[in-house]
Design an enzyme around this catalytic site. Structure first.
Site, PDB file in Angstrom:
ATOM      1  N   SER A 137      27.724  33.807  -0.118  1.00 37.49           N
ATOM      2  CA  SER A 137      26.740  34.867  -0.326  1.00 37.49           C
ATOM      3  C   SER A 137      27.459  36.206  -0.295  1.00 37.49           C
ATOM      4  O   SER A 137      28.387  36.428  -1.063  1.00 37.49           O
ATOM      5  CB  SER A 137      25.630  34.785   0.724  1.00 37.49           C
ATOM      6  OG  SER A 137      24.600  35.701   0.437  1.00 37.49           O
ATOM      7  N   THR A 138      27.102  37.105   0.627  1.00 39.00           N
ATOM      8  CA  THR A 138      27.718  38.432   0.679  1.00 39.00           C
ATOM      9  C   THR A 138      29.233  38.327   0.843  1.00 39.00           C
ATOM     10  O   THR A 138      29.717  37.667   1.762  1.00 39.00           O
ATOM     11  CB  THR A 138      27.129  39.246   1.848  1.00 39.00           C
ATOM     12  OG1 THR A 138      25.716  39.205   1.778  1.00 39.00           O
ATOM     13  CG2 THR A 138      27.616  40.691   1.789  1.00 39.00           C
TER      14      THR A 138
ATOM     15  N   HIS B  87      24.932  33.268  -3.981  1.00 38.91           N
ATOM     16  CA  HIS B  87      23.747  34.130  -4.044  1.00 38.91           C
ATOM     17  C   HIS B  87      24.111  35.388  -4.833  1.00 38.91           C
ATOM     18  O   HIS B  87      25.080  36.064  -4.498  1.00 38.91           O
ATOM     19  CB  HIS B  87      23.300  34.533  -2.636  1.00 38.91           C
ATOM     20  CG  HIS B  87      22.943  33.371  -1.770  1.00 38.91           C
ATOM     21  ND1 HIS B  87      22.949  33.438  -0.395  1.00 38.91           N
ATOM     22  CD2 HIS B  87      22.565  32.098  -2.069  1.00 38.91           C
ATOM     23  CE1 HIS B  87      22.587  32.280   0.115  1.00 38.91           C
ATOM     24  NE2 HIS B  87      22.357  31.442  -0.880  1.00 38.91           N
TER      25      HIS B  87
ATOM     26  N   MET C  93      25.591  36.239   4.516  1.00 39.68           N
ATOM     27  CA  MET C  93      24.598  36.586   5.522  1.00 39.68           C
ATOM     28  C   MET C  93      23.556  35.486   5.642  1.00 39.68           C
ATOM     29  O   MET C  93      23.240  34.812   4.674  1.00 39.68           O
ATOM     30  CB  MET C  93      23.914  37.902   5.165  1.00 39.68           C
ATOM     31  CG  MET C  93      22.893  38.340   6.160  1.00 39.68           C
ATOM     32  SD  MET C  93      22.644  40.098   6.113  1.00 39.68           S
ATOM     33  CE  MET C  93      24.292  40.699   6.428  1.00 39.68           C
TER      34      MET C  93
ATOM     35  N   ASP D 271      21.857  30.019   5.204  1.00 36.67           N
ATOM     36  CA  ASP D 271      21.782  29.062   4.100  1.00 36.67           C
ATOM     37  C   ASP D 271      23.107  28.314   3.989  1.00 36.67           C
ATOM     38  O   ASP D 271      24.183  28.924   3.974  1.00 36.67           O
ATOM     39  CB  ASP D 271      21.477  29.784   2.783  1.00 36.67           C
ATOM     40  CG  ASP D 271      21.277  28.817   1.624  1.00 36.67           C
ATOM     41  OD1 ASP D 271      20.847  27.677   1.882  1.00 36.67           O
ATOM     42  OD2 ASP D 271      21.553  29.191   0.472  1.00 36.67           O
TER      43      ASP D 271
END
Length: 353
Positions: A171-172, A198, A288, A291
């Site tokens: 993600s991030t 993401h 973050m 997930d």
């Protein structure tokens, strides 16, 4: 303690509106403003902002040049707020991420509105998130030692079944981490690699094009009905979960988001674990939230091998930490060590057959 923000924007109107938006949050303080990157560089050591919000196109020194300088001199989270980070020109986005910007935030193409509730809430939330993000000086040397979690103490590569698939979630900070990992995979890599990242709607193809520049393996969007093929890297389509059917073929699902995400790392990890069992390698990178944690646990419980990115090299340690806390990560490694470890795992498992 308030989050200290430096605004870098050459439009006086945009500056006024951004300040008005941020002033509505009691947790954020605008400690300074600059109209060019050069002005910002002079202010940073004096103001010590926690987050820098910058436009992209500015005279004398633009947002990309500023990002490069900040990450070399005064590393801290940078959020690029610009009309030039839209889906029709994603090249700007990945140049900025490559330079060290943590995130981007498209300005509305019709201009900023201080009373735009959705824009206001999203911007404030992003700044709050970025204030807790770890950033690195460019060309920073990461630790070379491998960090092992306790449940790896008795692990031996000889106990590893022959892997048949690799799944990666991020993600991030993920685009940069994926670039580091995927670029190190050799041309003859013998397994399919399935990645879940993401990302904003509309930017997926830009991400794939950007990753492909430094990657030896072909990268593509997984197509329903296809079997994962060795030596290829697959991503799910936007706004769809990616799973495998009972025969191991790709299928899409528009079922509700999991942990706020669709595609979800956990959904794909769990599906792959169900089909491949112990022949699966799961890797969870910076991001973050949580997930992917339960998905990695499913892989571990099926007998597969699992790797989490370590805190020192993660932009945000949330997702890997959640998996580690569940006891789902068999090994914890800095990002630069994950691809070599993956290759060594494959070599050891093949030799032990």
């Amino acid at each position: 303690m308030n989050i200290r923000v430096l605004l870098v924007e050459d439009s006086q109107i945009a500056l006024v509106l951004l300040k008005r938006i941020l002033k509505s949050s009691s947790d954020i303080e605008v400690v300074g403003e600059a109209h060019t990157g050069l002005e910002a560089l002079k202010l940073i050591p004096k103001l010590e902002p926690d987050v820098i919000c910058t436009d992209l196109h500015m005279p004398h020194m633009n947002g990309l040049e500023l990002t490069n300088e900040v990450m070399a001199l005064y590393p801290r989270p940078i959020l690029v707020i610009s009309v030039s980070v839209q889906t029709d020109d994603s090249r700007n986005i990945f140049q900025l991420l490559d330079a060290g910007a943590v995130d981007i935030f498209p300005k509305p193409t019709l201009g900023l509105l201080a009373d735009d509730e959705v824009f206001r809430n999203e911007l404030i939330n992003k700044i709050k998130i970025l204030s807790g993000v770890k950033v690195f000086r460019k060309k920073r040397k990461l630790p070379t030692q491998n960090l092992l979690v306790e449940n790896l103490a008795t692990f031996s590569s000889k106990s590893l079944a022959r892997p048949k698939v690799v799944v990666i979630g991020a993600s991030t900070g993920g685009p940069q981490a994926l670039k580091e990992l995927l670029s190190k995979l050799p041309l003859d890599f013998p397994l399919p690699v399935i990645c879940i990242q993401h990302i904003y709607v509309g930017f997926l193809q830009g991400l794939l094009d950007w990753l492909a520049v430094g990657c030896r393996l072909p990268i593509q969007i997984a197509q329903p009905g296809d079997m994962p093929k060795p030596g290829r890297i697959y991503f799910p389509p936007e706004q769809q979960h990616l799973e495998l059917d009972e025969r191991g073929r790709f299928i899409y699902s528009d079922s509700p988001p999991v942990a706020g995400h669709r595609p979800s790392v956990t959904v794909t990890f769990t599906s792959v674990a169900k089909f491949y069992g112990q022949a699966c390698v799961g890797i969870l990178l910076t991001g973050m939230g949580r997930d992917g944690a339960e998905g990695m646990q499913a892989i571990a419980q099926a007998g597969g091998f699992t790797i989490a990115q370590d805190e020192a090299s993660s932009v945000v340690f949330g997702m890997p930490k959640a998996a580690i806390d569940l006891g789902a990560a068999k090994q914890v490694l800095p990002i630069h060590a994950i691809a070599p470890r993956l290759i060594s795992l494959l070599q050891n498992s093949f030799l032990d057959l």
